[in-house]
Design a protein around this motif. Sequence first.
Motif, PDB file in Angstrom:
ATOM      1  N   ASP A  24       8.814  39.387  18.905  1.00 15.97           N
ATOM      2  CA  ASP A  24       9.285  39.058  20.378  1.00 15.97           C
ATOM      3  C   ASP A  24       8.124  37.912  20.916  1.00 15.97           C
ATOM      4  O   ASP A  24       8.616  36.970  21.406  1.00 15.97           O
ATOM      5  CB  ASP A  24       9.134  40.090  21.238  1.00 15.97           C
ATOM      6  N   CYS A  25       6.880  38.188  20.885  1.00 14.56           N
ATOM      7  CA  CYS A  25       5.790  37.386  21.188  1.00 14.56           C
ATOM      8  C   CYS A  25       5.930  36.052  20.468  1.00 14.56           C
ATOM      9  O   CYS A  25       6.021  34.937  21.049  1.00 14.56           O
ATOM     10  CB  CYS A  25       4.708  37.880  21.139  1.00 14.56           C
ATOM     11  N   GLU A  26       6.131  36.067  19.274  1.00 15.55           N
ATOM     12  CA  GLU A  26       6.077  34.747  18.480  1.00 15.55           C
ATOM     13  C   GLU A  26       7.412  33.971  18.812  1.00 15.55           C
ATOM     14  O   GLU A  26       7.540  32.819  18.766  1.00 15.55           O
ATOM     15  CB  GLU A  26       6.211  35.283  16.944  1.00 15.55           C
ATOM     16  N   GLN A  27       8.648  34.694  19.101  1.00 15.93           N
ATOM     17  CA  GLN A  27       9.656  33.892  19.356  1.00 15.93           C
ATOM     18  C   GLN A  27       9.742  33.475  20.874  1.00 15.93           C
ATOM     19  O   GLN A  27      10.066  32.019  20.967  1.00 15.93           O
ATOM     20  CB  GLN A  27      10.928  34.950  19.539  1.00 15.93           C
ATOM     21  N   LEU A  28       8.711  33.896  21.939  1.00 16.66           N
ATOM     22  CA  LEU A  28       8.470  33.196  23.032  1.00 16.66           C
ATOM     23  C   LEU A  28       7.547  32.053  22.954  1.00 16.66           C
ATOM     24  O   LEU A  28       7.928  30.927  23.550  1.00 16.66           O
ATOM     25  CB  LEU A  28       7.910  34.183  24.181  1.00 16.66           C
ATOM     26  N   MET A  29       6.752  32.150  22.062  1.00 12.89           N
ATOM     27  CA  MET A  29       5.472  31.202  21.752  1.00 12.89           C
ATOM     28  C   MET A  29       6.179  30.062  21.004  1.00 12.89           C
ATOM     29  O   MET A  29       5.932  29.029  21.147  1.00 12.89           O
ATOM     30  CB  MET A  29       4.487  31.603  21.057  1.00 12.89           C
ATOM     31  N   THR A  56      12.692  29.072  32.153  1.00 10.36           N
ATOM     32  CA  THR A  56      12.103  30.586  32.694  1.00 10.36           C
ATOM     33  C   THR A  56      13.518  31.230  32.872  1.00 10.36           C
ATOM     34  O   THR A  56      13.458  32.372  32.449  1.00 10.36           O
ATOM     35  CB  THR A  56      11.335  30.320  33.953  1.00 10.36           C
ATOM     36  N   ILE A  57      14.436  30.854  33.302  1.00  9.90           N
ATOM     37  CA  ILE A  57      15.811  31.407  33.697  1.00  9.90           C
ATOM     38  C   ILE A  57      16.264  31.803  32.360  1.00  9.90           C
ATOM     39  O   ILE A  57      16.604  32.849  32.451  1.00  9.90           O
ATOM     40  CB  ILE A  57      16.472  30.628  34.640  1.00  9.90           C
ATOM     41  N   ILE A  58      16.062  30.928  31.443  1.00  7.32           N
ATOM     42  CA  ILE A  58      16.995  31.002  30.149  1.00  7.32           C
ATOM     43  C   ILE A  58      16.142  32.285  29.560  1.00  7.32           C
ATOM     44  O   ILE A  58      16.765  33.074  28.987  1.00  7.32           O
ATOM     45  CB  ILE A  58      16.962  30.047  29.156  1.00  7.32           C
ATOM     46  N   GLY A  59      14.696  31.982  29.423  1.00  6.63           N
ATOM     47  CA  GLY A  59      14.001  33.275  28.807  1.00  6.63           C
ATOM     48  C   GLY A  59      14.070  34.645  29.376  1.00  6.63           C
ATOM     49  O   GLY A  59      14.297  35.425  28.674  1.00  6.63           O
ATOM     50  N   THR A  60      14.323  34.753  30.675  1.00  8.56           N
ATOM     51  CA  THR A  60      14.479  36.048  31.302  1.00  8.56           C
ATOM     52  C   THR A  60      16.141  36.417  31.250  1.00  8.56           C
ATOM     53  O   THR A  60      16.135  37.610  30.809  1.00  8.56           O
ATOM     54  CB  THR A  60      14.231  35.554  33.093  1.00  8.56           C
ATOM     55  N   ALA A  61      16.646  35.668  31.045  1.00  4.63           N
ATOM     56  CA  ALA A  61      18.205  35.946  30.536  1.00  4.63           C
ATOM     57  C   ALA A  61      18.238  36.612  29.182  1.00  4.63           C
ATOM     58  O   ALA A  61      18.908  37.518  28.921  1.00  4.63           O
ATOM     59  CB  ALA A  61      19.160  34.931  30.689  1.00  4.63           C
ATOM     60  N   ILE A  62      17.366  35.886  28.109  1.00  3.60           N
ATOM     61  CA  ILE A  62      17.453  36.396  26.869  1.00  3.60           C
ATOM     62  C   ILE A  62      16.670  37.472  26.819  1.00  3.60           C
ATOM     63  O   ILE A  62      17.121  38.309  25.893  1.00  3.60           O
ATOM     64  CB  ILE A  62      16.627  35.221  25.979  1.00  3.60           C
ATOM     65  N   ARG A  63      15.718  37.857  27.503  1.00  6.30           N
ATOM     66  CA  ARG A  63      15.075  39.063  27.555  1.00  6.30           C
ATOM     67  C   ARG A  63      15.641  40.268  28.089  1.00  6.30           C
ATOM     68  O   ARG A  63      15.534  41.189  27.836  1.00  6.30           O
ATOM     69  CB  ARG A  63      13.668  39.069  28.194  1.00  6.30           C
ATOM     70  N   SER A  64      16.562  39.903  29.157  1.00  4.36           N
ATOM     71  CA  SER A  64      17.424  41.039  29.692  1.00  4.36           C
ATOM     72  C   SER A  64      18.763  41.328  28.927  1.00  4.36           C
ATOM     73  O   SER A  64      19.542  41.769  29.427  1.00  4.36           O
ATOM     74  CB  SER A  64      17.598  40.276  31.041  1.00  4.36           C
ATOM     75  N   ASP A  65      18.588  40.704  27.698  1.00  3.07           N
ATOM     76  CA  ASP A  65      19.959  40.819  26.945  1.00  3.07           C
ATOM     77  C   ASP A  65      21.341  40.466  27.453  1.00  3.07           C
ATOM     78  O   ASP A  65      22.123  40.800  27.138  1.00  3.07           O
ATOM     79  CB  ASP A  65      20.250  42.214  26.440  1.00  3.07           C
ATOM     80  N   LEU A  66      21.225  39.159  28.374  1.00  3.20           N
ATOM     81  CA  LEU A  66      22.348  38.599  28.664  1.00  3.20           C
ATOM     82  C   LEU A  66      22.728  37.329  27.956  1.00  3.20           C
ATOM     83  O   LEU A  66      21.749  36.866  27.332  1.00  3.20           O
ATOM     84  CB  LEU A  66      21.973  38.002  30.137  1.00  3.20           C
TER      85      LEU A  66
END
Length: 129
Positions: A24-29, A56-66
């Motif tokens: 997960d961390c590697e994908q964010l980086m 930021t919005i896109i990353g949060t949506a991905i982490r929220s499984d949307l």
Amino acid sequence: MRRHGAALKRFTADAWDQVTTSNDCEQLMKRVATGRKNWLFKGSLSAGERAANLMTIIGTAIRSDLGVHAYLDDVMRRTLAGETNWSVLSPPAGRDSNPESIRDYRHDERRQAADRKRVRHARRRRLNK
């Protein structure tokens, strides 16, 4: 090589024994590393800020499984309609307002990854005894 010879032998002997990573961390980086060169050419400081907000919005949506497209479409339509209550537009609220855009398969993927990790660790403990 001398210090990690046993681990290397164990890794090459068992095809299912994978290198442990914090995926997960590697994908964010990866997004940061990929975008670093692109951000040099945003055109202006305000364009860079807008791009950072969108990422930021896109990353949060991905982490929220949307589903990103469905979530962004909903947020854009609601802000253009005059919505100013930002807490209503957050990804957790987006999960409630758009249940069809939730990517349920991500839960299964995480559960399967956790099971594989548990098996790997149990196998390593057995081999180290």
